[in-house]
Structure formats: structure tokens, C-alpha cells
Design an enzyme around this catalytic site. Structure first.
Site, PDB file in Angstrom:
ATOM      1  N   SER A   1       0.824  -1.211   0.000  1.00 56.22           N
ATOM      2  CA  SER A   1       0.000   0.000   0.000  1.00 56.22           C
ATOM      3  C   SER A   1       0.859   1.262   0.000  1.00 56.22           C
ATOM      4  O   SER A   1       2.001   1.261   0.469  1.00 56.22           O
ATOM      5  CB  SER A   1      -0.914   0.018   1.224  1.00 56.22           C
TER       6      SER A   1
HETATM    7  N1  SAH Z   1      -0.729  -5.003   3.988  1.00 51.19           N
HETATM    8  C1  SAH Z   1       0.005  -5.321   2.793  1.00 51.19           C
HETATM    9  C2  SAH Z   1      -0.786  -4.959   1.552  1.00 51.19           C
HETATM   10  C3  SAH Z   1      -1.189  -6.208   0.910  1.00 51.19           C
HETATM   11  S1  SAH Z   1      -2.207  -6.167  -0.515  1.00 51.19           S
HETATM   12  C4  SAH Z   1       1.375  -4.684   2.782  1.00 51.19           C
HETATM   13  O1  SAH Z   1       1.676  -3.903   3.697  1.00 51.19           O
HETATM   14  O2  SAH Z   1       2.174  -4.994   1.894  1.00 51.19           O
HETATM   15  C5  SAH Z   1      -3.523  -7.192   0.057  1.00 51.19           C
HETATM   16  C6  SAH Z   1      -3.175  -8.615   0.390  1.00 51.19           C
HETATM   17  O3  SAH Z   1      -4.380  -9.233   0.841  1.00 51.19           O
HETATM   18  C7  SAH Z   1      -2.681  -9.445  -0.785  1.00 51.19           C
HETATM   19  O4  SAH Z   1      -1.424  -9.991  -0.497  1.00 51.19           O
HETATM   20  C8  SAH Z   1      -3.740 -10.525  -0.931  1.00 51.19           C
HETATM   21  O5  SAH Z   1      -3.228 -11.780  -1.315  1.00 51.19           O
HETATM   22  C9  SAH Z   1      -4.325 -10.584   0.463  1.00 51.19           C
HETATM   23  N2  SAH Z   1      -5.659 -11.162   0.574  1.00 51.19           N
HETATM   24  C10 SAH Z   1      -6.717 -11.017  -0.279  1.00 51.19           C
HETATM   25  N3  SAH Z   1      -7.780 -11.732   0.147  1.00 51.19           N
HETATM   26  C11 SAH Z   1      -7.380 -12.354   1.301  1.00 51.19           C
HETATM   27  C12 SAH Z   1      -8.019 -13.267   2.202  1.00 51.19           C
HETATM   28  N4  SAH Z   1      -9.274 -13.688   2.013  1.00 51.19           N
HETATM   29  N5  SAH Z   1      -7.314 -13.704   3.266  1.00 51.19           N
HETATM   30  C13 SAH Z   1      -6.031 -13.307   3.465  1.00 51.19           C
HETATM   31  N6  SAH Z   1      -5.375 -12.461   2.644  1.00 51.19           N
HETATM   32  C14 SAH Z   1      -6.038 -11.991   1.575  1.00 51.19           C
END
Ligand code: SAH
Length: 213
Positions: A62
């Protein structure tokens, strides 16, 4: 001073403070976490830029402002228990850990979870990373003072609310009309909850199931 420390300080001073982030613990944490370690090598020069970046597997780390904004709105106290849904690179979890929170983070893509977990361990952040579908939360770790979802959700999954402590807060980018997403803060109170709406935003979607490699 290491050049990345300077870059992180500039990120805080030019992207976060002017946009109204004031919680000192958030600003300090974002000066201290080496964001360049959480992005792929080819994007390292952009690590402290004002944008989200690809981290592989079709996912993103993000934008710094969004990390700061969501963290500040959670209004946590040191030692609070926090659940993150969507570990991704691990950056958000590392920021929370740097602030002194006890963090559990769930990621559905095994490769990302393993990479983030190894990196956080190397950097000394004690974050529990689970490979699972975060829509179910983490019952065994409940109750949480804060739950932060870092992917766009079409609804508030019931466990995200039921696993909050009384007085706990849920921060989630929720789909609203017109294909937009907006940050929702849901405060659990004795009697029910109070909702507040904040920034419009854009996240990768919450998806079902687990992707093993
Ligand atoms: N917080 C992260 C941003 C990640 S982007 C950072 O600081 O880098 C969002 C993430 O959510 C992705 O890696 C995606 O795979 C995950 N995601 C999406 N649906 C999900 C679910 N149902 N359970 C766990 N993770 C999920």
C-alpha cells in the site's frame, strides 16, 4: 545517516505530515521501518515514493499515506492485540509491530506469507503470519483491540466484528456504490457499533480460499 533513513524521514515529512497524520507513534514507526526491504529489488528506488507498488503474485504494497491513515484511525495503544487480514509484503504488519503491538497477520497466498514472515524475522519483528483465508479472522487469537483489513472487501465479514474486544476497532476498505472503495472504521461498543467513513481509496480485492505453491 543511512540514505534510506533519510528517504523515510522525507516520506514522513512530505507525504504524511502535510496530509494531517499527527499520531507520533505512527510517524516514528514509519521513519524507522526499512520500507525498501519490503519491495522487490527492481522497485527499490521507488520504495519511499508516494504510491503503491507491485510485490508479485498480482498484489501490491500500500501507499505510505494509506498505511499511516489506517493505522492512525485504529487509534491503538502499545501492547494492543491486532489482527491484519492481507499480509502482502509484511510492511503494514512491521509498522504495527514497530509501534509495540502484538500482531497476527493472515495471508491467503503462501509464497507472500512465507517471504513476509522470513523478512520480518530477519528484521526482528515478532509477527505471527498465518496462511489462511482471512475472511474467517483468527478465532484462537480473539479478542483483538484492532482488526485491519488491507484488501478491498464487499462486506464486513461477521468474524471481523465478533472477534473484536469491547471498545475494539475494525478498519476496512469497503466497496461502496459506483465502483468506489472507502475506509470504514467500525467501533465495537457495549451495545453494538458505531461506524465512521473516511478516505476513498483503491485496494486489491479480498479473495476466497488459499493459494498454495
Ligand atoms: N498489507 C500489505 C498490503 C497487501 S495487498 C502490505 O503492507 O504490503 C492485500 C493482500 O491481501 C494481498 O497480499 C492478498 O493476497 C491478500 N488477501 C486477499 N484476500 C485475502 C483473504 N481472504 N485472506 C487473506 N489475505 C487476503
Amino acid at each position: 545517516m543511512d540514505s534510506w533513513l533519510q528517504a523515510a524521514a522525507e516520506m514522513v515529512d512530505s507525504q504524511l505530515v502535510p496530509r494531517g497524520i499527527i499520531q507520533v507513534s505512527v510517524l516514528e514507526a514509519m521513519r524507522s521501518v526499512p520500507r525498501h526491504r519490503f519491495v522487490p529489488d527492481e522497485y527499490r528506488t521507488l520504495a519511499y515514493s508516494d504510491c503503491a507498488l507491485p510485490i508479485g503474485n498480482g498484489q501490491t504494497i500500500s501507499q505510505p499515506y494509506m498505511v499511516a491513515r489506517m493505522t492512525e484511525l485504529l487509534d491503538l495503544n502499545q501492547g494492543d492485540r491486532v489482527l491484519e487480514v492481507g499480509t502482502g509484503s509484511g510492511y503494514q504488519a512491521a509498522v504495527l509491530s514497530e509501534m509495540g503491538m502484538k500482531v497476527v497477520s493472515i495471508e491467503r497466498i503462501a509464497q507472500l506469507a512465507q517471504r513476509a514472515s522470513a523478512l520480518m524475522e530477519e528484521l526482528g519483528y515478532h509477527v505471527q503470519v498465518l496462511i489462511d483465508d482471512g475472511r474467517s479472522g483468527y478465532e484462537k487469537g480473539a479478542p483483538f483491540n484492532g482488526i485491519i483489513v488491507t484488501a478491498a472487501a464487499s462486506r464486513v465479514e461477521p468474524p471481523w466484528f465478533s472477534q473484536l474486544a469491547d471498545g475494539g476497532r475494525l478498519m476496512v476498505p469497503l466497496r461502496v456504490s459506483g465502483g468506489m472503495e472507502r475506509l470504514l472504521l467500525r467501533n465495537r461498543t457495549g451495545k453494538g457499533y458505531l461506524d465512521s467513513w473516511f478516505d476513498y481509496c483503491q485496494f486489491v480485492p479480498v479473495l476466497p480460499g488459499v493459494v498454495e505453491d
